[in-house]
Design a protein around this motif. Structure first.
Motif, PDB file in Angstrom:
ATOM      1  N   TYR A 138      38.812 -32.353  17.292  1.00 42.98           N
ATOM      2  CA  TYR A 138      38.124 -32.185  16.010  1.00 42.98           C
ATOM      3  C   TYR A 138      38.928 -32.776  14.855  1.00 42.98           C
ATOM      4  O   TYR A 138      38.349 -33.249  13.868  1.00 42.98           O
ATOM      5  CB  TYR A 138      37.850 -30.702  15.744  1.00 42.98           C
ATOM      6  CG  TYR A 138      36.899 -30.063  16.726  1.00 42.98           C
ATOM      7  CD1 TYR A 138      35.795 -30.753  17.205  1.00 42.98           C
ATOM      8  CD2 TYR A 138      37.100 -28.761  17.182  1.00 42.98           C
ATOM      9  CE1 TYR A 138      34.921 -30.178  18.109  1.00 42.98           C
ATOM     10  CE2 TYR A 138      36.231 -28.167  18.089  1.00 42.98           C
ATOM     11  CZ  TYR A 138      35.139 -28.886  18.548  1.00 42.98           C
ATOM     12  OH  TYR A 138      34.275 -28.315  19.449  1.00 42.98           O
ATOM     13  N   ARG A 147      34.383 -37.628  11.611  1.00 40.73           N
ATOM     14  CA  ARG A 147      34.849 -37.154  10.302  1.00 40.73           C
ATOM     15  C   ARG A 147      36.079 -37.920   9.813  1.00 40.73           C
ATOM     16  O   ARG A 147      36.769 -37.457   8.913  1.00 40.73           O
ATOM     17  CB  ARG A 147      35.152 -35.643  10.370  1.00 40.73           C
ATOM     18  CG  ARG A 147      33.903 -34.785  10.542  1.00 40.73           C
ATOM     19  CD  ARG A 147      34.232 -33.343  10.857  1.00 40.73           C
ATOM     20  NE  ARG A 147      35.086 -33.230  12.025  1.00 40.73           N
ATOM     21  CZ  ARG A 147      34.656 -33.361  13.292  1.00 40.73           C
ATOM     22  NH1 ARG A 147      33.378 -33.599  13.526  1.00 40.73           N
ATOM     23  NH2 ARG A 147      35.489 -33.258  14.302  1.00 40.73           N
ATOM     24  N   ASN A 209      33.055 -32.557   2.655  1.00 40.24           N
ATOM     25  CA  ASN A 209      32.268 -32.101   3.803  1.00 40.24           C
ATOM     26  C   ASN A 209      33.017 -32.318   5.112  1.00 40.24           C
ATOM     27  O   ASN A 209      33.010 -31.447   5.999  1.00 40.24           O
ATOM     28  CB  ASN A 209      30.925 -32.835   3.853  1.00 40.24           C
ATOM     29  CG  ASN A 209      30.010 -32.466   2.700  1.00 40.24           C
ATOM     30  OD1 ASN A 209      30.165 -31.407   2.079  1.00 40.24           O
ATOM     31  ND2 ASN A 209      29.064 -33.327   2.389  1.00 40.24           N
ATOM     32  N   ASN A 210      33.663 -33.473   5.232  1.00 39.37           N
ATOM     33  CA  ASN A 210      34.393 -33.770   6.463  1.00 39.37           C
ATOM     34  C   ASN A 210      35.545 -32.797   6.690  1.00 39.37           C
ATOM     35  O   ASN A 210      35.774 -32.344   7.813  1.00 39.37           O
ATOM     36  CB  ASN A 210      34.923 -35.207   6.430  1.00 39.37           C
ATOM     37  CG  ASN A 210      33.819 -36.235   6.582  1.00 39.37           C
ATOM     38  OD1 ASN A 210      32.693 -35.915   6.956  1.00 39.37           O
ATOM     39  ND2 ASN A 210      34.140 -37.481   6.286  1.00 39.37           N
ATOM     40  N   ARG A 212      35.808 -29.725   5.391  1.00 40.44           N
ATOM     41  CA  ARG A 212      35.244 -28.388   5.639  1.00 40.44           C
ATOM     42  C   ARG A 212      34.706 -28.271   7.065  1.00 40.44           C
ATOM     43  O   ARG A 212      34.944 -27.267   7.751  1.00 40.44           O
ATOM     44  CB  ARG A 212      34.149 -28.094   4.629  1.00 40.44           C
ATOM     45  CG  ARG A 212      33.524 -26.705   4.793  1.00 40.44           C
ATOM     46  CD  ARG A 212      32.542 -26.395   3.676  1.00 40.44           C
ATOM     47  NE  ARG A 212      31.493 -27.393   3.579  1.00 40.44           N
ATOM     48  CZ  ARG A 212      31.371 -28.256   2.571  1.00 40.44           C
ATOM     49  NH1 ARG A 212      32.242 -28.243   1.576  1.00 40.44           N
ATOM     50  NH2 ARG A 212      30.388 -29.140   2.556  1.00 40.44           N
ATOM     51  N   GLU A 213      34.009 -29.304   7.536  1.00 43.58           N
ATOM     52  CA  GLU A 213      33.455 -29.268   8.885  1.00 43.58           C
ATOM     53  C   GLU A 213      34.564 -29.247   9.931  1.00 43.58           C
ATOM     54  O   GLU A 213      34.464 -28.550  10.950  1.00 43.58           O
ATOM     55  CB  GLU A 213      32.531 -30.469   9.108  1.00 43.58           C
ATOM     56  CG  GLU A 213      31.225 -30.379   8.343  1.00 43.58           C
ATOM     57  CD  GLU A 213      30.356 -31.616   8.523  1.00 43.58           C
ATOM     58  OE1 GLU A 213      30.655 -32.402   9.442  1.00 43.58           O
ATOM     59  OE2 GLU A 213      29.399 -31.782   7.756  1.00 43.58           O
ATOM     60  N   THR A 214      35.624 -30.019   9.687  1.00 41.95           N
ATOM     61  CA  THR A 214      36.761 -30.005  10.614  1.00 41.95           C
ATOM     62  C   THR A 214      37.369 -28.614  10.686  1.00 41.95           C
ATOM     63  O   THR A 214      37.643 -28.094  11.774  1.00 41.95           O
ATOM     64  CB  THR A 214      37.822 -31.030  10.181  1.00 41.95           C
ATOM     65  OG1 THR A 214      37.245 -32.332  10.144  1.00 41.95           O
ATOM     66  CG2 THR A 214      38.996 -31.032  11.134  1.00 41.95           C
ATOM     67  N   ASN A 216      35.925 -25.753  10.010  1.00 41.31           N
ATOM     68  CA  ASN A 216      35.003 -24.794  10.622  1.00 41.31           C
ATOM     69  C   ASN A 216      34.891 -24.980  12.131  1.00 41.31           C
ATOM     70  O   ASN A 216      34.761 -24.004  12.879  1.00 41.31           O
ATOM     71  CB  ASN A 216      33.621 -24.903   9.968  1.00 41.31           C
ATOM     72  CG  ASN A 216      33.596 -24.322   8.562  1.00 41.31           C
ATOM     73  OD1 ASN A 216      34.459 -23.526   8.190  1.00 41.31           O
ATOM     74  ND2 ASN A 216      32.614 -24.715   7.777  1.00 41.31           N
TER      75      ASN A 216
END
Length: 615
Positions: A138, A147, A209-210, A212-214, A216
């Motif tokens: 990730y 990401r 966003n990238n 935060r997504e990583t 999460n």
């Protein structure tokens, strides 16, 4: 470099890139034994959907414009730096948080539960992927590059440094370069603007966003680990544990330390640069000035003060990483001021903050006017210089008040560099367990080892043999940094014995052309080369480093695992003598290139003259 001249990062070029686990694997530790990734994990990150985010033609502020336009060497950025995972695992094993604290309520993860992170066939099944392997996927790999971001090396290298809490320049280094002097004001401001540019990049919506997504996705992986751990704990009636929640705690402290240290570094230097301009403005008495027409000197002072104000304003609302949407995170409810000023969206935050500063500075102006009226004072007849001085003072006072509304108590704390805290904790552990605690960098010079002064390969071979012996029962009392060794070759020896190497360096700041040593990557194989050659052109496994930067800069970067020599080489390759002098700003590159162009012109003309004289 204009944006139109920046090399595009095509899908073909992206597919050719490689990543190395060396960036996040700490040497000679318990973690090192478990950080073995599957073959090919860090090679050729291939996108499964869209191309990475490009920060090559981003919207820019006046403070960041030069840095956005200077992205001539494009690299792929893993926004969440890989060493962060290693540091978090160290926290689970008992290390302090990035701010140097460790709440007594947080227990150390037992070894048998720590082993679950790496996993095994017995625990996960033969076809299952370990929790650690999933996390590193990730972060950014060939299996998952969705990401990753494209960004200039000038921004990415400083971002990696700031991520580890390392300041761009120490106070000593700032003075060595002469950045406190008026004649170097432009360079000083560009160094401050470079930090703002990093966080402007990190606050771009897609980059946000990238990241935060990583975060999460990693949180979800630790949540899966929690299920396995707590099933086992339930069998012994032990208290349940949430590694996922500890991940949120760790990252919230990490990001706070990162932003707090970067913000304080910028604003403190702004204040230091501003003080002499304010005093000069107050004392300046132009001859024969009429009305409110400013002379050249007053314009220069006013412009300098405006640049500093704009830099600090940008720093206030830009140098932060909001955690709204991060799993497990709860935002504090003690925020002061309009909600828009605390928005996770940078543009909303920028607009609200700037308006608040304007409104409050106007209010301060009017309040002070009516205070004088209430005291019966007559309207003052101020000189133009004093008018500018008072206006600048009112703006600064307003900004400081709004800054506290925006940033809160973080303004009052000073946190040590995390790598120092971690190193100190390690040294205490070694001392308490009667283990060798001498550490540092190996330095090679002289013939007592049977090595020629300029024989780099022989020094590498000797060091690797010593490092190999250090793991045996008869190991020497050394704890050496394994990612670099230093050597004093004939050129570096001459750099300390004379000033011949900087005789024609009029465009190089005084602190950028002093004595140097050679830093060598002991693991570099010339036949194989660097694993990402397009990101570090012409890297040969070594580079020159200013002697004054060995401990406070190079050693800090290596110990924090924020970069290796290969990642630092692009910052040295444009220097006239190819010396690493720390972070590089666009105006430095311009002067260096002008210097080299001038030298080449002299050589070319001399060769032409020689050719004609021989005819």
């Amino acid at each position: 470099m204009r944006p139109s001249m920046i090399r595009p990062l095509t899908r073909a070029r992206l597919a050719s890139r490689k990543f190395s686990p060396a960036a996040f694997t700490p040497a000679r530790s318990l973690f090192h034994k478990t950080a073995v990734l599957r073959d090919g994990l860090w090679t050729s990150p291939k996108r499964k959907s869209n191309e990475p985010y490009h920060h090559l033609e981003a919207v820019k502020s006046p403070i960041s414009a030069a840095h956005i336009e200077a992205q001539d060497l494009v690299v792929v950025d893993r926004i969440l730096e890989p060493q962060t995972v290693a540091n978090f695992v160290g926290f689970l094993m008992g290390n302090p948080l990035p701010d140097g604290t460790r709440p007594s309520s947080i227990a150390t993860l037992p070894l048998e539960e720590f082993a679950l992170i790496q996993g095994s066939e017995q625990v996960l099944g033969a076809d299952s992927m370990s929790f650690f392997h999933r996390v590193m996927l990730y972060v950014g790999s060939n299996e998952d590059g969705s990401r990753l971001c494209d960004v200039g090396k000038n921004i990415q290298s400083l971002k990696s440094r700031l991520w580890s809490g390392i300041t761009p320049l120490s106070d000593q280094r700032w003075k060595e370069k002469g950045l406190h002097l008026p004649e170097n004001f432009d360079q000083a401001c560009q160094n401050l603007g470079a930090v703002v540019s990093v966080f402007e990049y990190l606050n771009v919506p897609e980059v946000q966003n990238n990241l935060r997504e990583t975060f999460n996705l990693i949180y979800d992986t630790w949540s899966d680990l929690d299920v396995v751990i707590n099933q086992r704990r339930a069998q012994t009636s032990a208290e349940p544990l949430s590694v996922a929640d500890l991940w949120t705690l760790y990252m919230s402290v990490h990001l706070e330390v990162m932003t707090q240290r970067a913000h304080k570094w910028v604003t403190q230097h702004v204040d230091t640069l501003r003080a002499p301009f304010m005093q000069e403005l107050l004392a300046y008495q132009p001859q024969g000035q009429e009305g409110y027409k400013l002379d050249t000197k007053q314009w220069q002072l006013a412009d300098a003060l405006h640049v500093l104000l704009e830099t600090s304003v940008q720093a206030d609302h830009t140098i932060m990483i909001p955690m709204e949407g991060y799993k497990g995170y709860e935002a504090p409810d003690n925020k002061v001021g309009p909600p828009e000023m605390h928005s996770a969206k940078h543009e909303e935050r920028r607009a609200a903050y700037s308006q608040r500063v304007k409104d409050l500075s106007h209010k301060i102006l009017m309040d002070r006017f009516f205070e004088r009226v209430a005291k019966g004072e007559k309207p003052r007849q101020l000189t133009v210089s004093k008018e500018i001085y008072e206006f600048a003072t009112e703006q600064v006072d307003a900004q400081r008040e709004i800054r506290r509304e925006l940033r809160g108590s973080s303004l009052d704390s000073t946190v040590q560099e995390p790598w120092i805290t971690s190193k100190w904790d390690k040294l205490k552990y070694l001392e308490n367990n009667d283990l060798p605690k001498d550490s540092g960098l190996a330095i090679y010079h002289g013939k007592e080892l049977g090595l020629a002064q300029d024989d780099i390969e022989a020094a590498k071979q000797h060091f690797n043999e010593v490092l190999s012996d250090s793991k045996g029962p008869d190991a020497p009392p050394l704890d050496l940094q394994p990612k670099a060794i230093l050597a004093i070759d004939s050129a570096s020896f001459a750099s300390y014995m004379s000033n011949s190497h900087d005789a024609t360096r009029s465009s190089v700041l005084p602190g950028d052309s002093t004595g140097f040593v050679v830093a060598i990557d002991p693991e570099f194989d010339p036949e194989i080369g660097f694993d990402r050659p397009d990101e570090s052109p012409d890297y040969k496994g070594q580079m020159r480093v200013l002697g004054s930067l060995v401990w406070g800069d190079l050693y800090a970067i290596l110990e924090s695992q924020s970069a290796g020599l290969g990642e630092l080489w692009p910052l040295a390759m444009h220097h006239p003598d190819q010396i690493y002098v720390g972070p590089v700003i666009p105006i430095q590159r311009f002067h260096w290139q002008a210097q080299k162009d001038g030298q080449w012109k002299v050589i070319s003309e001399a060769m032409n003259y020689l050719g004609k004289s021989l005819k």
